[in-house]
Design a protein around this motif. Structure first.
Motif, PDB file in Angstrom:
ATOM      1  N   UNK A  99       6.195 -16.655   4.405  1.00 40.73           N
ATOM      2  CA  UNK A  99       5.299 -15.800   4.452  1.00 40.73           C
ATOM      3  C   UNK A  99       3.856 -15.764   4.028  1.00 40.73           C
ATOM      4  N   UNK A 100       3.184 -16.156   4.494  1.00 42.87           N
ATOM      5  CA  UNK A 100       1.825 -15.899   4.526  1.00 42.87           C
ATOM      6  C   UNK A 100       0.822 -15.102   5.218  1.00 42.87           C
ATOM      7  N   UNK A 101       0.848 -14.036   4.718  1.00 41.71           N
ATOM      8  CA  UNK A 101      -0.290 -12.560   5.261  1.00 41.71           C
ATOM      9  C   UNK A 101      -1.569 -12.387   4.524  1.00 41.71           C
ATOM     10  N   UNK A 102      -2.373 -11.863   5.524  1.00 44.61           N
ATOM     11  CA  UNK A 102      -3.679 -11.492   4.697  1.00 44.61           C
ATOM     12  C   UNK A 102      -3.178  -9.587   4.438  1.00 44.61           C
ATOM     13  N   UNK A 103      -4.194  -9.377   3.260  1.00 49.87           N
ATOM     14  CA  UNK A 103      -4.080  -8.018   2.785  1.00 49.87           C
ATOM     15  C   UNK A 103      -4.896  -7.118   2.583  1.00 49.87           C
ATOM     16  N   UNK A 104      -4.947  -6.012   3.755  1.00 51.14           N
ATOM     17  CA  UNK A 104      -6.296  -5.248   4.057  1.00 51.14           C
ATOM     18  C   UNK A 104      -5.913  -3.678   3.560  1.00 51.14           C
ATOM     19  N   UNK A 105      -7.282  -3.327   2.875  1.00 45.77           N
ATOM     20  CA  UNK A 105      -6.891  -2.448   1.759  1.00 45.77           C
ATOM     21  C   UNK A 105      -7.319  -0.600   2.852  1.00 45.77           C
ATOM     22  N   UNK A 106      -7.450  -0.729   4.137  1.00 48.98           N
ATOM     23  CA  UNK A 106      -6.572   0.757   5.215  1.00 48.98           C
ATOM     24  C   UNK A 106      -5.593   0.548   6.021  1.00 48.98           C
ATOM     25  N   UNK A 107      -5.129   2.182   5.784  1.00 50.59           N
ATOM     26  CA  UNK A 107      -4.730   2.509   5.984  1.00 50.59           C
ATOM     27  C   UNK A 107      -3.508   2.144   8.130  1.00 50.59           C
ATOM     28  N   UNK A 108      -4.089   1.910   8.831  1.00 51.61           N
ATOM     29  CA  UNK A 108      -4.730   1.813  10.050  1.00 51.61           C
ATOM     30  C   UNK A 108      -3.762   0.799  11.067  1.00 51.61           C
TER      31      UNK A 108
END
Length: 262
Positions: A95-104
């Protein structure tokens, strides 16, 4: 007159056969095309990272986590990804994924979303959610293979953290207590328990491991280097799958031409 009526009837029947034939082929191809397009977008998207983490609660959108539709997949190609807060890396399950701040939904299809971006990973429960897709090498699908004791690495803003998997469980989707803040250094990962509509969630919990930041950065870098081959293999599979779809489309045209000539 009867011959003309019979000819018109024959053309009508042939037209209906062609329409039904094409409709059946399209119904068969669309799910595979959607999966190929979605996989390629996830693997190829470029995401910029910000070093600043929100200190106040971020207003989250209202999203029902469920398998993406074709329209959502196509919309993903027009979506400009927002800056990520960091990355999650779990080397044992690639697993290697970016982390975003907004739940869309667009963010859920490109990486993971932090439910409470203002929380401090050093002393609070950081909660990340993402999709479990048909291709279980993407996003949070590999969580199905995670085991207790495995290492999880997190870059968040300008800091890095290491966690150790301590608990894996399946809970009802309504069980929101898993996201509670227990004032401990924790990482909680949440996804669907299978890649179809489901009312169950897989929850993976890890506790913070105290180590020197430089050591964690080196371990995380090495883990990401190991993951490069996995990503390359995925892209090769997706490319071959794309050519398969092209071949299916050509066969469809040939068969249509044969039906017309009958």
């Amino acid at each position: 007159m009867n011959e003309k009526s019979q000819a018109r009837k024959d053309r009508l029947i042939k037209g209906l056969i062609i329409i039904l034939f094409l409709g059946g082929i399209i119904c068969l191809v669309i799910p595979f095309a959607k999966r190929a397009l979605l996989s390629y977008r996830i693997e190829s998207v470029s995401v910029q990272q910000t070093l600043s983490v929100p200190t106040n609660e971020v207003s989250q959108g209202s999203v029902i986590i469920q398998p993406p539709t074709l329209s959502e997949t196509l919309a993903l190609y027009r979506h400009q990804p927002e800056a990520s807060l960091g990355r999650l890396v779990i080397p044992d399950v690639a697993i290697d994924v970016p982390i975003f701040p907004t739940l869309i939904n667009e963010n859920l299809l490109l990486g993971a979303v932090t439910m409470f971006p203002e929380r401090d990973p050093n002393q609070e429960n950081l909660v990340l959610v993402s999709h479990h897709l048909w291709n279980e090498t993407l996003l949070f699908g590999p969580l199905m293979n995670v085991q207790p004791g495995q290492a999880m690495f997190l870059s968040y803003g300008d800091q890095v953290y290491q966690y150790r998997v301590t608990e894996i469980k399946t809970v009802p989707a309504t069980e929101i207590s898993v996201m509670d803040n227990r004032q401990l250094g924790e990482l909680t990962l949440i996804t669907c328990d299978r890649p179809t509509l489901t009312d169950q969630r897989l929850v993976v919990n890890g506790t913070l491991v105290k180590e020197e930041p430089d050591e964690i950065k080196e371990k995380m870098h090495n883990a990401q280097e190991q993951g490069v081959k996995t990503i390359s293999d995925n892209r090769l599979i997706i490319r071959h799958f794309g050519w398969l779809l092209v071949c299916v489309f050509i066969i469809m045209l040939v068969l249509t031409w044969i039906v017309i000539k009958l």
